[in-house]
Write a protein that holds these residues in place. Structure first.
Motif, mmCIF file in Angstrom:
data_model
loop_
_atom_site.group_PDB
_atom_site.id
_atom_site.type_symbol
_atom_site.label_atom_id
_atom_site.label_comp_id
_atom_site.label_asym_id
_atom_site.label_seq_id
_atom_site.Cartn_x
_atom_site.Cartn_y
_atom_site.Cartn_z
ATOM 1 N N UNK A 174 1.790 66.421 -0.614
ATOM 2 C CA UNK A 174 0.455 66.842 -0.526
ATOM 3 C C UNK A 174 -0.335 65.933 -0.486
ATOM 4 N N UNK A 175 -0.159 64.605 -0.999
ATOM 5 C CA UNK A 175 -0.862 63.446 -0.836
ATOM 6 C C UNK A 175 0.031 62.173 -0.506
ATOM 7 N N UNK A 176 -0.497 61.185 0.333
ATOM 8 C CA UNK A 176 0.289 60.299 0.607
ATOM 9 C C UNK A 176 -0.572 59.090 0.322
ATOM 10 N N UNK A 177 -0.003 58.195 -0.601
ATOM 11 C CA UNK A 177 -0.606 57.093 -1.133
ATOM 12 C C UNK A 177 -0.002 56.082 -0.199
ATOM 13 N N UNK A 178 -1.165 55.121 0.695
ATOM 14 C CA UNK A 178 -0.517 54.205 1.538
ATOM 15 C C UNK A 178 -0.775 52.701 0.869
ATOM 16 N N UNK A 193 3.345 78.712 -6.871
ATOM 17 C CA UNK A 193 2.405 77.955 -6.304
ATOM 18 C C UNK A 193 0.874 77.637 -7.127
ATOM 19 N N UNK A 194 0.383 76.326 -6.739
ATOM 20 C CA UNK A 194 -0.818 76.013 -7.440
ATOM 21 C C UNK A 194 -0.438 75.534 -8.870
ATOM 22 N N UNK A 195 0.809 75.114 -8.996
ATOM 23 C CA UNK A 195 1.255 74.544 -10.448
ATOM 24 C C UNK A 195 1.973 73.267 -10.232
ATOM 25 N N UNK A 196 2.092 72.755 -8.923
ATOM 26 C CA UNK A 196 2.787 71.679 -8.877
ATOM 27 C C UNK A 196 2.504 70.999 -7.496
ATOM 28 N N UNK A 197 2.068 69.342 -7.659
ATOM 29 C CA UNK A 197 1.617 68.820 -6.559
ATOM 30 C C UNK A 197 2.640 67.572 -6.371
ATOM 31 N N UNK A 198 2.912 67.057 -5.156
ATOM 32 C CA UNK A 198 3.869 66.071 -4.685
ATOM 33 C C UNK A 198 2.901 64.947 -4.318
ATOM 34 N N UNK A 199 3.128 63.612 -4.761
ATOM 35 C CA UNK A 199 2.394 62.520 -4.181
ATOM 36 C C UNK A 199 3.401 61.633 -3.961
ATOM 37 N N UNK A 200 3.568 61.030 -2.700
ATOM 38 C CA UNK A 200 4.411 60.099 -1.857
ATOM 39 C C UNK A 200 3.804 58.740 -1.619
ATOM 40 N N UNK A 201 4.166 57.688 -2.462
ATOM 41 C CA UNK A 201 3.581 56.469 -2.211
ATOM 42 C C UNK A 201 4.536 55.535 -1.352
ATOM 43 N N UNK A 202 3.998 55.255 -0.053
ATOM 44 C CA UNK A 202 4.765 54.439 0.888
ATOM 45 C C UNK A 202 3.977 53.094 1.215
ATOM 46 N N UNK A 203 4.822 52.333 2.217
ATOM 47 C CA UNK A 203 4.286 51.079 2.630
ATOM 48 C C UNK A 203 3.867 51.165 4.097
ATOM 49 N N UNK A 225 2.309 67.022 -11.600
ATOM 50 C CA UNK A 225 2.186 66.108 -10.349
ATOM 51 C C UNK A 225 3.274 65.428 -10.374
ATOM 52 N N UNK A 226 4.002 65.342 -9.388
ATOM 53 C CA UNK A 226 5.288 64.503 -9.227
ATOM 54 C C UNK A 226 4.794 63.233 -8.149
ATOM 55 N N UNK A 227 5.282 62.202 -8.798
ATOM 56 C CA UNK A 227 5.007 60.984 -7.792
ATOM 57 C C UNK A 227 6.443 60.518 -7.257
ATOM 58 N N UNK A 228 6.568 60.259 -6.003
ATOM 59 C CA UNK A 228 7.677 59.829 -5.301
ATOM 60 C C UNK A 228 7.550 58.627 -4.664
ATOM 61 N N UNK A 229 8.592 57.675 -4.223
ATOM 62 C CA UNK A 229 8.232 56.405 -3.502
ATOM 63 C C UNK A 229 9.066 56.264 -2.328
#
Length: 521
Positions: free
Chosen positions: A206-210, A166-176, A5-9
């Motif tokens: 895949x996911x955006x954390x707002x 496919x199915x082995x990596x997820x990207x999460x992006x944390x934004x404002x 799971x990769x978390x970017x900003x």
């Protein structure tokens, strides 16, 4: 094979990527999976050895001696798990490894470039955590999308999805997601632009954390889903809170980890969160309590609250576990030097560790104040060295006693250089002296504690201290003193090591637990 799971900003820094990543790791572990964590920092320092706390907060030390910024401490406390030096990787480490390999002739005369050589080294480091015993690796990328220095990391994790499958990596992006105060309207355009920049690199989140100061309405979430090409259940809000412990529970209510597990084709299970919920309930009760224990943390980096993150977390948690609300005040050691009465009215005093001579006399003054007025006092690292020097000067009449670090001509070097000279860092065994207060606190003869210091208490004056009422209550296996106490005081304990690094959110370190127990009487 481990899943990633990769978390970017995006948009701005300081949004809480680290807390988001730690929350995801904790929630997945609560479902019974094994989790590891890693953070890539784009700065060129090899580690945090020489980093000022004013830059990235405290320097956190792992068992194996790895040094990282405060996020590493959040990881350990949220995950309730020891991490390693491999959990915090900087550009300094990555580029140094590539240059060493080039100097050894490992590239067969190729031109060494960011792509593929730097990106390959990033992936190699990342894949060292790909172990049969690890189900999920959560990886945080420091900085913000658009920063020139973190582009190699984004390119590396872009390549990972193709390599992992496919199915082995997820990207999460944390934004404002800001709000225009006059209209009360959430503005989604900054997030849209950040996601587009990420898509231009080749990464589709895949996911955006707002992150926002206010709850997002459905219209804003639908717009983000539509224009960012993210499923509606992948739009997660993270509203500003005074209580960081609540963040994982708020994310869980939106099925944050469930969305990620579904993308990874992993079974969703019922998470075990009762202990965490109990801790959060205690924290809420403490916030609303009219009666609070007042603790002064004396240090020199008080302008930066995060410079003492592990310390303040350890004190707060110790209070919560005893149903006590604790109010922590960061007090400048320079202010104490000028006027020790600034410590009046505190139930307990903690003199913090640190480096450098600035503010050291203030720590000595704080130790004198606590000892003479019998205020419960816990002294750590350089703070403990200050306490020993104060006792030598004012009780043992050792005029001019000092640390050899700041005065190499002192007639009484009660604090001396480690032999051979080195920075002692990481976990080492400590032997507790039987019959001491410290032995009752630990309930064990030998413990493991994390160190980060260059100077030791000197054993030369041990008997002189003992005759004057100070006991060295712990030693290294080779006999070097590592902790002291004054038995006639309610609580006056100093340790050259840093117990706060081992404190957790659900089980605080026994030294902090006893400190809170004493001041609550």
């Amino acid at each position: 094979m481990s899943k990633y799971i990769f978390v970017t900003g995006g948009v701005v820094s300081g949004l809480g990527k680290g807390i988001t990543a730690a929350s995801m790791a904790m929630l997945i572990k609560a479902q019974g999976y094994t989790v590891d964590m890693i953070k890539f920092d784009p700065y060129f320092n090899v580690d945090s050895l020489y980093l000022s706390p004013y830059q990235h907060g405290e320097v956190f030390v792992t068992d194996d001696g790895g040094e990282g910024d405060l996020v590493l401490g959040h990881y350990e406390r949220f995950l309730d798990q020891n991490l390693s030096e491999n959990s915090n990787i900087t550009s300094g480490k990555i580029y140094s490894a590539v240059i060493r390999r080039e100097r050894d002739g490992a590239y067969d005369g190729e031109s060494v470039q960011v792509v593929p050589h730097i990106t390959d080294e990033i992936k190699r480091t990342l894949y060292t955590l790909n172990r049969p015993e690890t189900d999920v690796v959560v990886c945080e990328i420091g900085g913000v999308v658009g920063d020139i220095e973190n582009h190699p990391y984004l390119e590396a994790i872009r390549q990972c999805r193709g390599e992992l499958g496919k199915g082995n990596a997820v990207y999460i992006h944390v934004t404002y997601v800001p709000v225009i105060e006059m209209s009360g309207e959430h503005k989604t355009k900054p997030t849209q632009n950040s996601v587009k920049e990420l898509q231009n690199i080749g990464i589709q989140p895949d996911i955006i954390v707002c992150r926002s100061d206010y709850q997002l309405d459905d219209a804003a979430k639908k717009k983000l889903s539509l224009f960012c090409n993210v499923e509606r259940n992948g739009i997660i809000e993270s509203v500003t809170t005074d209580n960081l412990y609540q963040v994982p529970l708020r994310l869980h209510e939106q099925n944050f980890e469930g969305v990620a597990l579904n993308k990874l084709k992993m079974e969703e299970r019922e998470p075990k969160l009762d202990a965490w919920r109990d801790m959060c309930a205690r924290a809420e009760a403490a916030q609303n309590s009219d009666k609070k224990l007042r603790v002064a943390v004396v240090g020199k980096y008080v302008e930066k609250v995060t410079a003492y993150q592990s310390l303040t977390d350890a004190i707060t948690t110790a209070g919560l576990l005893k149903n006590e609300a604790v109010e922590i005040s960061l007090v400048s050691s320079a202010d104490v030097e000028n006027d020790p009465s600034v410590l009046d009215g505190f139930d307990g005093i903690l003199i913090a560790s640190g480096f450098g001579v600035r503010g050291f006399d203030g720590k000595i003054a704080a130790a004198k104040y606590a000892r003479e007025k019998d205020v419960p006092c816990l002294l750590l690292g350089l703070g403990a060295q200050a306490g020993l020097i104060e006792f030598a000067r004012d009780v043992c009449n050792m005029t001019g006693a000092n640390t050899q670090e700041f005065d190499d001509k002192t007639p009484y070097g009660v604090v001396c250089s480690i032999d051979p000279p080195m920075l002692k860092k990481g976990a080492f065994p400590t032997v507790i002296t039987p019959g001491t207060y410290l032995s009752r606190i630990y309930g064990a003869q030998t413990v493991s504690e994390r160190h980060r210091h260059r100077f030791d208490f000197s054993a030369t004056y041990e008997q002189l201290f003992l005759r004057n009422g100070l006991v060295f209550s712990a030693h290294s296996p080779t006999g070097v003193p590592e902790a002291f106490e004054i038995p006639t005081n309610k609580f006056f304990i100093g340790t050259v090591y840093n117990p706060e690094y081992r404190s957790r959110l659900l089980s605080t370190h026994p030294l902090f637990a006893e400190f809170i127990k004493v001041i609550s009487k």
